[in-house]
Design a protein around this motif. Structure first.
Motif, PDB file in Angstrom:
ATOM      1  N   PRO A  83     -84.141   0.735 -56.146  1.00  0.00           N
ATOM      2  CA  PRO A  83     -85.516   0.329 -56.239  1.00  0.00           C
ATOM      3  C   PRO A  83     -86.488   1.412 -55.852  1.00  0.00           C
ATOM      4  O   PRO A  83     -87.555   0.930 -56.033  1.00  0.00           O
ATOM      5  CB  PRO A  83     -85.396  -0.541 -54.956  1.00  0.00           C
ATOM      6  CG  PRO A  83     -84.174   0.006 -54.011  1.00  0.00           C
ATOM      7  CD  PRO A  83     -83.338   0.727 -54.911  1.00  0.00           C
ATOM      8  N   THR A  84     -86.201   2.584 -55.711  1.00  0.00           N
ATOM      9  CA  THR A  84     -87.112   3.514 -55.277  1.00  0.00           C
ATOM     10  C   THR A  84     -87.672   4.490 -56.380  1.00  0.00           C
ATOM     11  O   THR A  84     -87.248   4.335 -57.659  1.00  0.00           O
ATOM     12  CB  THR A  84     -86.714   4.530 -54.201  1.00  0.00           C
ATOM     13  OG1 THR A  84     -85.381   5.007 -54.490  1.00  0.00           O
ATOM     14  CG2 THR A  84     -86.224   3.810 -52.997  1.00  0.00           C
ATOM     15  N   ALA A 118     -88.111 -14.522 -50.232  1.00  0.00           N
ATOM     16  CA  ALA A 118     -88.959 -13.949 -49.287  1.00  0.00           C
ATOM     17  C   ALA A 118     -88.953 -12.320 -49.241  1.00  0.00           C
ATOM     18  O   ALA A 118     -89.883 -11.781 -48.995  1.00  0.00           O
ATOM     19  CB  ALA A 118     -89.006 -14.544 -48.066  1.00  0.00           C
ATOM     20  N   ASN A 119     -87.436 -11.696 -49.428  1.00  0.00           N
ATOM     21  CA  ASN A 119     -87.084 -10.581 -49.320  1.00  0.00           C
ATOM     22  C   ASN A 119     -86.984  -9.726 -50.556  1.00  0.00           C
ATOM     23  O   ASN A 119     -86.870  -8.607 -50.774  1.00  0.00           O
ATOM     24  CB  ASN A 119     -85.804 -10.382 -48.598  1.00  0.00           C
ATOM     25  CG  ASN A 119     -85.999 -10.684 -47.109  1.00  0.00           C
ATOM     26  OD1 ASN A 119     -86.990 -10.570 -46.372  1.00  0.00           O
ATOM     27  ND2 ASN A 119     -84.995 -11.551 -46.681  1.00  0.00           N
ATOM     28  N   LEU A 120     -87.485 -10.565 -51.650  1.00  0.00           N
ATOM     29  CA  LEU A 120     -87.291  -9.839 -53.156  1.00  0.00           C
ATOM     30  C   LEU A 120     -88.647  -9.266 -53.262  1.00  0.00           C
ATOM     31  O   LEU A 120     -89.573  -9.761 -53.906  1.00  0.00           O
ATOM     32  CB  LEU A 120     -87.016 -10.999 -54.069  1.00  0.00           C
ATOM     33  CG  LEU A 120     -86.935 -10.444 -55.521  1.00  0.00           C
ATOM     34  CD1 LEU A 120     -85.301  -9.429 -55.558  1.00  0.00           C
ATOM     35  CD2 LEU A 120     -86.633 -11.559 -56.685  1.00  0.00           C
ATOM     36  N   THR A 121     -88.597  -7.901 -52.606  1.00  0.00           N
ATOM     37  CA  THR A 121     -90.032  -7.185 -52.847  1.00  0.00           C
ATOM     38  C   THR A 121     -90.108  -6.710 -54.125  1.00  0.00           C
ATOM     39  O   THR A 121     -89.076  -6.816 -55.102  1.00  0.00           O
ATOM     40  CB  THR A 121     -89.666  -5.753 -51.961  1.00  0.00           C
ATOM     41  OG1 THR A 121     -88.594  -5.132 -52.566  1.00  0.00           O
ATOM     42  CG2 THR A 121     -89.348  -6.314 -50.383  1.00  0.00           C
ATOM     43  N   ALA A 122     -91.239  -6.280 -54.731  1.00  0.00           N
ATOM     44  CA  ALA A 122     -91.460  -5.784 -55.860  1.00  0.00           C
ATOM     45  C   ALA A 122     -90.571  -4.624 -56.127  1.00  0.00           C
ATOM     46  O   ALA A 122     -90.059  -4.365 -57.410  1.00  0.00           O
ATOM     47  CB  ALA A 122     -92.878  -5.300 -55.885  1.00  0.00           C
ATOM     48  N   ALA A 123     -90.449  -3.929 -55.188  1.00  0.00           N
ATOM     49  CA  ALA A 123     -89.389  -2.742 -55.472  1.00  0.00           C
ATOM     50  C   ALA A 123     -87.925  -3.146 -55.830  1.00  0.00           C
ATOM     51  O   ALA A 123     -87.393  -2.686 -56.968  1.00  0.00           O
ATOM     52  CB  ALA A 123     -89.049  -1.896 -54.087  1.00  0.00           C
TER      53      ALA A 123
ATOM     54  N   VAL B 188     -83.000   1.374 -42.824  1.00  0.00           N
ATOM     55  CA  VAL B 188     -84.055   0.565 -43.661  1.00  0.00           C
ATOM     56  C   VAL B 188     -83.637   0.104 -44.969  1.00  0.00           C
ATOM     57  O   VAL B 188     -82.799   1.198 -45.388  1.00  0.00           O
ATOM     58  CB  VAL B 188     -85.327   0.971 -43.572  1.00  0.00           C
ATOM     59  CG1 VAL B 188     -86.007   1.120 -42.374  1.00  0.00           C
ATOM     60  CG2 VAL B 188     -85.460   2.198 -44.210  1.00  0.00           C
ATOM     61  N   GLY B 189     -83.798  -0.885 -45.610  1.00  0.00           N
ATOM     62  CA  GLY B 189     -83.085  -0.900 -46.701  1.00  0.00           C
ATOM     63  C   GLY B 189     -84.182  -0.413 -47.916  1.00  0.00           C
ATOM     64  O   GLY B 189     -85.303  -0.109 -47.508  1.00  0.00           O
ATOM     65  N   GLU B 190     -83.440   0.262 -48.931  1.00  0.00           N
ATOM     66  CA  GLU B 190     -84.296   1.139 -49.868  1.00  0.00           C
ATOM     67  C   GLU B 190     -85.477   0.066 -50.443  1.00  0.00           C
ATOM     68  O   GLU B 190     -86.631   0.755 -50.833  1.00  0.00           O
ATOM     69  CB  GLU B 190     -83.584   1.445 -51.053  1.00  0.00           C
ATOM     70  CG  GLU B 190     -82.779   2.718 -50.714  1.00  0.00           C
ATOM     71  CD  GLU B 190     -82.453   3.385 -52.058  1.00  0.00           C
ATOM     72  OE1 GLU B 190     -81.458   2.710 -52.691  1.00  0.00           O
ATOM     73  OE2 GLU B 190     -82.593   4.486 -52.416  1.00  0.00           O
ATOM     74  N   GLY B 191     -85.103  -1.118 -50.719  1.00  0.00           N
ATOM     75  CA  GLY B 191     -86.196  -2.137 -51.286  1.00  0.00           C
ATOM     76  C   GLY B 191     -87.309  -2.211 -50.377  1.00  0.00           C
ATOM     77  O   GLY B 191     -88.449  -2.879 -50.963  1.00  0.00           O
ATOM     78  N   VAL B 192     -86.996  -2.135 -49.000  1.00  0.00           N
ATOM     79  CA  VAL B 192     -88.085  -2.342 -47.968  1.00  0.00           C
ATOM     80  C   VAL B 192     -89.226  -1.227 -47.913  1.00  0.00           C
ATOM     81  O   VAL B 192     -90.311  -1.400 -47.751  1.00  0.00           O
ATOM     82  CB  VAL B 192     -87.570  -2.824 -46.764  1.00  0.00           C
ATOM     83  CG1 VAL B 192     -88.697  -2.925 -45.695  1.00  0.00           C
ATOM     84  CG2 VAL B 192     -86.786  -3.866 -46.769  1.00  0.00           C
ATOM     85  N   ILE B 193     -88.698   0.115 -48.038  1.00  0.00           N
ATOM     86  CA  ILE B 193     -89.546   1.081 -47.755  1.00  0.00           C
ATOM     87  C   ILE B 193     -89.790   1.664 -49.073  1.00  0.00           C
ATOM     88  O   ILE B 193     -90.793   2.732 -49.173  1.00  0.00           O
ATOM     89  CB  ILE B 193     -88.602   2.359 -47.012  1.00  0.00           C
ATOM     90  CG1 ILE B 193     -89.485   3.231 -46.618  1.00  0.00           C
ATOM     91  CG2 ILE B 193     -87.470   2.974 -47.948  1.00  0.00           C
ATOM     92  CD1 ILE B 193     -88.751   4.434 -45.498  1.00  0.00           C
ATOM     93  N   ALA B 194     -89.192   1.095 -50.302  1.00  0.00           N
ATOM     94  CA  ALA B 194     -89.758   1.958 -51.630  1.00  0.00           C
ATOM     95  C   ALA B 194     -91.261   1.832 -51.827  1.00  0.00           C
ATOM     96  O   ALA B 194     -91.704   3.076 -52.383  1.00  0.00           O
ATOM     97  CB  ALA B 194     -89.006   0.942 -52.606  1.00  0.00           C
ATOM     98  N   GLY B 221     -78.402   1.780 -44.828  1.00  0.00           N
ATOM     99  CA  GLY B 221     -79.451   2.455 -44.541  1.00  0.00           C
ATOM    100  C   GLY B 221     -79.697   3.502 -45.484  1.00  0.00           C
ATOM    101  O   GLY B 221     -79.249   3.333 -46.714  1.00  0.00           O
ATOM    102  N   ALA B 222     -80.811   4.537 -45.524  1.00  0.00           N
ATOM    103  CA  ALA B 222     -80.882   5.456 -46.414  1.00  0.00           C
ATOM    104  C   ALA B 222     -81.294   6.771 -46.070  1.00  0.00           C
ATOM    105  O   ALA B 222     -82.024   6.854 -44.920  1.00  0.00           O
ATOM    106  CB  ALA B 222     -82.021   4.999 -47.613  1.00  0.00           C
ATOM    107  N   SER B 223     -80.939   7.963 -46.680  1.00  0.00           N
ATOM    108  CA  SER B 223     -81.411   9.302 -46.328  1.00  0.00           C
ATOM    109  C   SER B 223     -82.590   9.656 -47.303  1.00  0.00           C
ATOM    110  O   SER B 223     -82.590   9.342 -48.459  1.00  0.00           O
ATOM    111  CB  SER B 223     -80.330  10.378 -46.405  1.00  0.00           C
ATOM    112  OG  SER B 223     -79.469  10.131 -45.383  1.00  0.00           O
TER     113      SER B 223
END
Lengths: 259, 259
Positions: A83-84, A118-123, B188-194, B221-223
């Motif tokens: 997703p990044t 709710a947690n399905l972010t755009a990413a 943190v989830g990648e999809g949260v921080i992306a 998590g992610a590095s």
């Protein structure tokens, strides 16, 4: 003894692997997928003919995908479908095929069920995007799917996910005639056996005889790997090889030597 | 905070690796050189931009060598320089450069001293052959040398020898400005921080920010790896990244998380 006469030509199915990711090229991450896929493809009669590692640069990915998908029956890519911002594989594959990137309804459904609305972010929703015309590849580990377009299979880079995706899809691949293999080792110098080994290879032009030196338990030697589709010819060549080894006053060892 | 203004463009030196050998593609052998060379090149400021694995087929080796030597400052090949019939790298490199294969006097001298006149078989003497104009690369492990022609460095495939050859020659390579790297991890989830991570990348276009998910000790998590030649900019980006992580109610962890 020789190769079997008048055998019909083997059915050959070829493949290439494209590893996508700066982290492999910088040395941060040690690739673990190439060997897994190489072994898995060989086991089902598909010949891995080339592998490439390219960075997270769109032009490099497009160029490699287009070179490999024309040259081989199958291409498997690993990495870059998260997703990044550095996950650019799906975009790049769409560019390589000259098609749009679309939001795949089934992928949206899978991700919505997995993360919750709710947690399905755009990413995260980015992971539902695939090139137009692609079909999804199941991800039994973390849901976000891979995809297949033309002869290109796009897999995740995280080894557990990449491997599960491959294991799930491999049943649907066309298989070539299985390539059999017989290994005989000996404590002989490669430079001592090389002449006879070269002649053996010439007598069996359809087989592929490799010589791999080792130094184990304080002793030098080499493993000789005979590969091909004709099991009878492999058996004959292995018998000749054992004679060659004995004539050099060494003892043939079946298989690889213990590490 | 932002990237340093008016910094002069970094000196960039690029490289590619060509792994030659059927045994890697069949899965018989797990390549151990790519990661070693990738790490070693990165450490001396040379950017590894591509790697390829090709089989012991002359046309494939020639094609790959010629594609890579034009595209990058350095090429390093591994494998296929032993004494047996399947060792065709030297021949193939000569073809790629359009020159003859010659018997190198210094290599003959080295091999004669190592094996003794009586044991210097024709096969072993093959290892003294290099493309015309090539210079030798020292092999402190088993004598038979590698060679360098143009910008192509031809190394052995056996890891201990490949690595010793590389360690011996790397002091003579042109170096680019060193690429520095800073890793911060978080649960943190990648999809949260992306989203924030993508914006951070946009604020630092000359840096390369990678996100690598993990699952360790039961936690996802992610590095996040920030790489570039501008150490001050890396420090600034890392500080912003720690703030981003804290704003997501997570704790920044310096470096990689323990395995």
């Amino acid at each position: 003894m020789s190769e079997t006469k008048n055998a019909k030509p083997p059915k050959v199915v070829t493949a290439a692997i494209l590893v996508i990711g700066n982290e492999i090229l910088s040395g941060r991450t040690k690739d673990a997928n190439l060997h897994y896929l190489a072994t898995g493809l060989t086991a089902i009669g598909i010949r891995l003919m080339e592998a490439r590692v390219v960075p997270d640069i769109e032009a490099r990915i497009v160029e490699a995908v287009n070179a490999l998908r024309i040259a081989y029956d199958y291409v498997f890519t690993t990495g870059g479908i998260g997703p990044t911002h550095d996950d650019i594989t799906s975009d790049s594959i769409a560019k390589a095929f000259g098609v749009k990137l679309i939001k795949h309804p089934k992928a949206v459904e899978l991700l919505t069920r997995h993360y919750g609305e709710a947690n399905l972010t755009a990413a995260r929703l980015r992971m539902a995007h695939v090139p137009e015309g692609a079909s999804l590849i199941d991800n039994p580990v973390s849901t976000a799917p891979g995809f297949k377009i033309g002869n290109v299979h796009v897999l995740a880079g995280v080894p557990a996910i990449c491997q599960a995706m491959f294991d799930g899809l491999k049943g649907g691949l066309a298989r070539g005639d299985p390539v059999h293999s017989k290994t005989v080792s000996a404590h002989v110098g490669e430079g001592v056996i090389a002449h006879d080994l070269g002649e053996l290879q010439q007598r069996y032009p359809k087989l592929d005889i490799g010589s791999y030196p080792f130094f184990r338990q304080g002793k030098f030697g080499a493993s000789f790997v005979i590969r091909g589709t004709d099991e009878e010819a492999i058996g004959n060549a292995a018998a000749e090889l054992r004679t060659i080894i004995r004539n050099l006053n060494a003892e043939p060892i079946e298989g690889e030597t213990p590490a």
